[in-house]
Design a protein around this motif. Structure first.
Motif, PDB file in Angstrom:
ATOM      1  N   ALA A  43      -9.507   3.896   6.705  1.00  0.00           N
ATOM      2  CA  ALA A  43      -8.556   4.102   7.436  1.00  0.00           C
ATOM      3  C   ALA A  43      -7.324   3.075   6.948  1.00  0.00           C
ATOM      4  O   ALA A  43      -6.072   3.536   7.113  1.00  0.00           O
ATOM      5  CB  ALA A  43      -9.036   3.352   9.011  1.00  0.00           C
ATOM      6  N   LEU A  44      -7.895   2.182   6.260  1.00  0.00           N
ATOM      7  CA  LEU A  44      -6.574   1.423   5.579  1.00  0.00           C
ATOM      8  C   LEU A  44      -5.850   2.175   4.541  1.00  0.00           C
ATOM      9  O   LEU A  44      -4.364   1.805   4.455  1.00  0.00           O
ATOM     10  CB  LEU A  44      -7.190   0.062   5.090  1.00  0.00           C
ATOM     11  N   VAL A  45      -6.552   2.954   3.744  1.00  0.00           N
ATOM     12  CA  VAL A  45      -5.698   3.838   2.799  1.00  0.00           C
ATOM     13  C   VAL A  45      -5.052   4.979   3.418  1.00  0.00           C
ATOM     14  O   VAL A  45      -3.761   5.088   2.796  1.00  0.00           O
ATOM     15  CB  VAL A  45      -6.731   4.328   1.856  1.00  0.00           C
ATOM     16  N   GLY A  46      -5.444   5.144   4.685  1.00  0.00           N
ATOM     17  CA  GLY A  46      -4.806   6.349   5.226  1.00  0.00           C
ATOM     18  C   GLY A  46      -3.465   5.781   5.710  1.00  0.00           C
ATOM     19  O   GLY A  46      -2.177   6.394   5.553  1.00  0.00           O
ATOM     20  N   TRP A  48      -1.955   3.310   4.557  1.00  0.00           N
ATOM     21  CA  TRP A  48      -0.983   2.938   3.495  1.00  0.00           C
ATOM     22  C   TRP A  48      -0.390   3.950   2.932  1.00  0.00           C
ATOM     23  O   TRP A  48       0.933   4.135   2.699  1.00  0.00           O
ATOM     24  CB  TRP A  48      -2.043   2.329   2.287  1.00  0.00           C
ATOM     25  N   GLN A  49      -1.075   5.192   2.959  1.00  0.00           N
ATOM     26  CA  GLN A  49      -0.556   6.603   2.536  1.00  0.00           C
ATOM     27  C   GLN A  49       0.539   7.074   3.439  1.00  0.00           C
ATOM     28  O   GLN A  49       1.854   7.454   3.088  1.00  0.00           O
ATOM     29  CB  GLN A  49      -1.358   7.505   2.417  1.00  0.00           C
ATOM     30  N   LEU A  50       0.344   6.728   4.802  1.00  0.00           N
ATOM     31  CA  LEU A  50       1.187   7.032   5.772  1.00  0.00           C
ATOM     32  C   LEU A  50       2.606   6.491   5.850  1.00  0.00           C
ATOM     33  O   LEU A  50       3.629   6.728   6.206  1.00  0.00           O
ATOM     34  CB  LEU A  50       0.794   7.174   7.283  1.00  0.00           C
ATOM     35  N   ALA A  51       2.441   5.025   5.636  1.00  0.00           N
ATOM     36  CA  ALA A  51       3.607   3.994   5.467  1.00  0.00           C
ATOM     37  C   ALA A  51       4.533   4.406   4.296  1.00  0.00           C
ATOM     38  O   ALA A  51       5.763   4.506   4.221  1.00  0.00           O
ATOM     39  CB  ALA A  51       3.163   2.921   5.428  1.00  0.00           C
ATOM     40  N   SER A  52       3.643   5.039   3.268  1.00  0.00           N
ATOM     41  CA  SER A  52       4.546   5.105   1.965  1.00  0.00           C
ATOM     42  C   SER A  52       5.236   6.454   1.999  1.00  0.00           C
ATOM     43  O   SER A  52       6.385   6.740   1.712  1.00  0.00           O
ATOM     44  CB  SER A  52       3.538   5.321   0.797  1.00  0.00           C
ATOM     45  N   VAL A  53       4.548   7.563   2.683  1.00  0.00           N
ATOM     46  CA  VAL A  53       5.173   8.967   3.022  1.00  0.00           C
ATOM     47  C   VAL A  53       6.331   8.789   3.852  1.00  0.00           C
ATOM     48  O   VAL A  53       7.512   9.400   3.767  1.00  0.00           O
ATOM     49  CB  VAL A  53       4.252   9.858   3.257  1.00  0.00           C
ATOM     50  N   SER A  54       6.214   8.102   4.897  1.00  0.00           N
ATOM     51  CA  SER A  54       7.109   7.903   5.958  1.00  0.00           C
ATOM     52  C   SER A  54       8.552   6.891   5.382  1.00  0.00           C
ATOM     53  O   SER A  54       9.347   6.897   6.220  1.00  0.00           O
ATOM     54  CB  SER A  54       6.726   7.325   7.238  1.00  0.00           C
ATOM     55  N   GLY A  55       8.504   6.285   4.393  1.00  0.00           N
ATOM     56  CA  GLY A  55       9.457   5.302   3.914  1.00  0.00           C
ATOM     57  C   GLY A  55       9.271   3.752   4.518  1.00  0.00           C
ATOM     58  O   GLY A  55      10.308   3.172   4.120  1.00  0.00           O
ATOM     59  N   VAL A  56       8.370   3.607   5.265  1.00  0.00           N
ATOM     60  CA  VAL A  56       8.230   2.325   5.816  1.00  0.00           C
ATOM     61  C   VAL A  56       7.738   1.372   4.570  1.00  0.00           C
ATOM     62  O   VAL A  56       8.276   0.240   4.529  1.00  0.00           O
ATOM     63  CB  VAL A  56       7.466   2.202   6.817  1.00  0.00           C
ATOM     64  N   LEU A  57       7.181   1.798   3.529  1.00  0.00           N
ATOM     65  CA  LEU A  57       6.761   1.128   2.610  1.00  0.00           C
ATOM     66  C   LEU A  57       7.382   1.502   1.187  1.00  0.00           C
ATOM     67  O   LEU A  57       6.986   2.764   0.839  1.00  0.00           O
ATOM     68  CB  LEU A  57       5.207   1.136   2.309  1.00  0.00           C
ATOM     69  N   GLU A  58       8.451   0.888   0.739  1.00  0.00           N
ATOM     70  CA  GLU A  58       9.147   1.309  -0.611  1.00  0.00           C
ATOM     71  C   GLU A  58       8.223   1.402  -1.630  1.00  0.00           C
ATOM     72  O   GLU A  58       7.341   0.536  -1.955  1.00  0.00           O
ATOM     73  CB  GLU A  58      10.309   0.377  -0.744  1.00  0.00           C
ATOM     74  N   GLU A  59       8.486   2.490  -2.347  1.00  0.00           N
ATOM     75  CA  GLU A  59       7.633   2.636  -3.907  1.00  0.00           C
ATOM     76  C   GLU A  59       7.927   1.681  -4.682  1.00  0.00           C
ATOM     77  O   GLU A  59       6.845   1.133  -5.473  1.00  0.00           O
ATOM     78  CB  GLU A  59       8.039   4.137  -4.327  1.00  0.00           C
ATOM     79  N   ARG A  60       8.937   0.937  -4.608  1.00  0.00           N
ATOM     80  CA  ARG A  60       9.351  -0.215  -5.832  1.00  0.00           C
ATOM     81  C   ARG A  60       8.374  -1.512  -5.364  1.00  0.00           C
ATOM     82  O   ARG A  60       8.199  -2.355  -6.162  1.00  0.00           O
ATOM     83  CB  ARG A  60      10.788  -0.455  -5.969  1.00  0.00           C
ATOM     84  N   ALA A  64       2.355   4.549  -3.401  1.00  0.00           N
ATOM     85  CA  ALA A  64       1.356   5.116  -2.632  1.00  0.00           C
ATOM     86  C   ALA A  64       0.166   5.422  -3.084  1.00  0.00           C
ATOM     87  O   ALA A  64      -0.022   5.625  -4.238  1.00  0.00           O
ATOM     88  CB  ALA A  64       1.935   6.697  -1.889  1.00  0.00           C
ATOM     89  N   PRO A  65      -1.058   5.496  -2.431  1.00  0.00           N
ATOM     90  CA  PRO A  65      -2.362   5.606  -3.015  1.00  0.00           C
ATOM     91  C   PRO A  65      -2.400   6.863  -3.807  1.00  0.00           C
ATOM     92  O   PRO A  65      -2.955   6.846  -4.939  1.00  0.00           O
ATOM     93  CB  PRO A  65      -3.187   5.779  -1.835  1.00  0.00           C
ATOM     94  N   SER A  66      -1.753   8.075  -3.311  1.00  0.00           N
ATOM     95  CA  SER A  66      -1.777   9.107  -4.088  1.00  0.00           C
ATOM     96  C   SER A  66      -1.171   9.024  -5.491  1.00  0.00           C
ATOM     97  O   SER A  66      -1.612   9.532  -6.476  1.00  0.00           O
ATOM     98  CB  SER A  66      -1.105  10.211  -3.318  1.00  0.00           C
ATOM     99  N   GLN A  67       0.182   8.276  -5.474  1.00  0.00           N
ATOM    100  CA  GLN A  67       0.755   8.167  -6.712  1.00  0.00           C
ATOM    101  C   GLN A  67      -0.143   7.107  -7.758  1.00  0.00           C
ATOM    102  O   GLN A  67      -0.313   7.280  -8.962  1.00  0.00           O
ATOM    103  CB  GLN A  67       1.983   7.402  -6.559  1.00  0.00           C
ATOM    104  N   ILE A  68      -0.690   6.221  -7.273  1.00  0.00           N
ATOM    105  CA  ILE A  68      -1.758   5.417  -7.956  1.00  0.00           C
ATOM    106  C   ILE A  68      -2.921   6.193  -8.575  1.00  0.00           C
ATOM    107  O   ILE A  68      -3.285   5.996  -9.753  1.00  0.00           O
ATOM    108  CB  ILE A  68      -2.213   4.066  -6.977  1.00  0.00           C
ATOM    109  N   PHE A  69      -3.529   6.745  -7.722  1.00  0.00           N
ATOM    110  CA  PHE A  69      -4.589   7.759  -8.220  1.00  0.00           C
ATOM    111  C   PHE A  69      -3.819   8.616  -9.321  1.00  0.00           C
ATOM    112  O   PHE A  69      -4.658   8.708 -10.566  1.00  0.00           O
ATOM    113  CB  PHE A  69      -5.126   8.548  -7.306  1.00  0.00           C
TER     114      PHE A  69
END
Length: 277
Positions: A43-46, A48-60, A64-69
């Motif tokens: 759930a935490l990873v989910g 995290w992914q949602l926050a990255s996709v929605s722009g709440v969490l900036e990539e810099r 996102a977990p998908s990018q890390i993988f």
């Protein structure tokens, strides 16, 4: 008036009610418990992914977990992650072997001989209070910027937990066992093998787990200082280019290696201490 069975001479007492045997944990229950433990991490990873996709969490700030993988797969494919991991494993292996050897030998000397305890323990107690990360500048001055200070830092972090736990384990051995071994004219080596090692083993294995954890923490610090290879070097290089995906991949590898080594020790503990169950 009716007379109870217990009042009649020679009568047999009523049998006690049958007791219900304790229920054993079924395989299905254990599997369900294992699956429940994965709910919160997934759930935490989910989130995290949602926050990255929605722009709440900036990539810099944090990829996102998908990018890390995807980055992890890329680093494995281009041959970057494998050699860096092997270098880090080699450093931990050398440092752990040196630190564990020193800690165990000094614990035996201090635990089995009063003169040895008076000679060794005060020095070890003083040294263990020093923040060994604060000794990095001295290690660099004494040993240069090569592999030696990194291995020394890991060895110092490993030695003290193993020393303290093994010394406590030896101190907890029943003195009657040692007296019996002496009365049987066992040699010092035989007493060590048949009495001291089995008696101190539980505490020693606890110290071993603690030492492995500190070994990986020491490695992380050691590899971020004057390193030209290893996971720490890869993380430092990625930090300069603000590649948070590579930084997280490196940290994840550290974590996985720590969990694997701890699992190995726990399995060894279960096998070595099977007589206690």
């Amino acid at each position: 008036m009716s007379t109870s069975t217990l009042d009649v001479p020679g009568a047999l007492a009523a049998p006690p009610p049958p007791t219900t045997p304790p229920r054993r944990r079924t395989t299905g229950g254990s599997r369900l418990s294992f699956l429940r433990r994965w709910i919160s991490p997934v759930a935490l990873v989910g989130l995290w992914q949602l926050a990255s996709v929605s722009g709440v969490l900036e990539e810099r700030k944090l990829a996102a977990p998908s990018q890390i993988f995807a980055t992890a797969v890329e680093l494995i494919a281009d041959g970057t992650l494998g050699p860096a991991t092997l270098v880090s494993l080699q450093r931990v292996g050398f440092g752990f072997a040196i630190g564990a050897g020193v800690g165990l030998v000094l614990a035996v000397i201090a635990g089995l001989n009063r003169v040895g305890n008076d000679s060794v323990d005060p020095i070890m107690q003083m040294l263990r209070t020093l923040p060994h990360f604060g000794l990095i500048p001295l290690f660099i001055i004494w040993m240069g910027v090569g592999e030696a200070p990194k291995v020394a830092l890991i060895a110092m972090g490993v030695a003290f937990p193993l020393y303290l736990n093994t010394l406590a384990g030896i101190g907890g051995i029943d003195t009657k066992m040692l007296d019996a071994a002496r009365s049987m004219n066992l040699t010092w080596g035989q007493r060590l093998r048949h009495v001291v090692i089995p008696g101190a083993l539980p505490q020693t294995l606890t110290g071993l787990r603690q030492s492995l954890g500190i070994a990986w923490l020491s490695l992380i610090v050691a590899e971020t200082i004057s390193a030209s290879s290893g996971l720490g070097y890869t993380i430092n290089l990625a930090r300069e280019f603000q590649r948070t995906d590579i930084v997280v991949v490196g940290l994840a590898v550290y974590s996985i290696l720590g969990l694997v080594t701890d699992a190995i020790v726990r399995n060894l503990e279960r096998r070595a201490l099977a007589w206690r169950s």
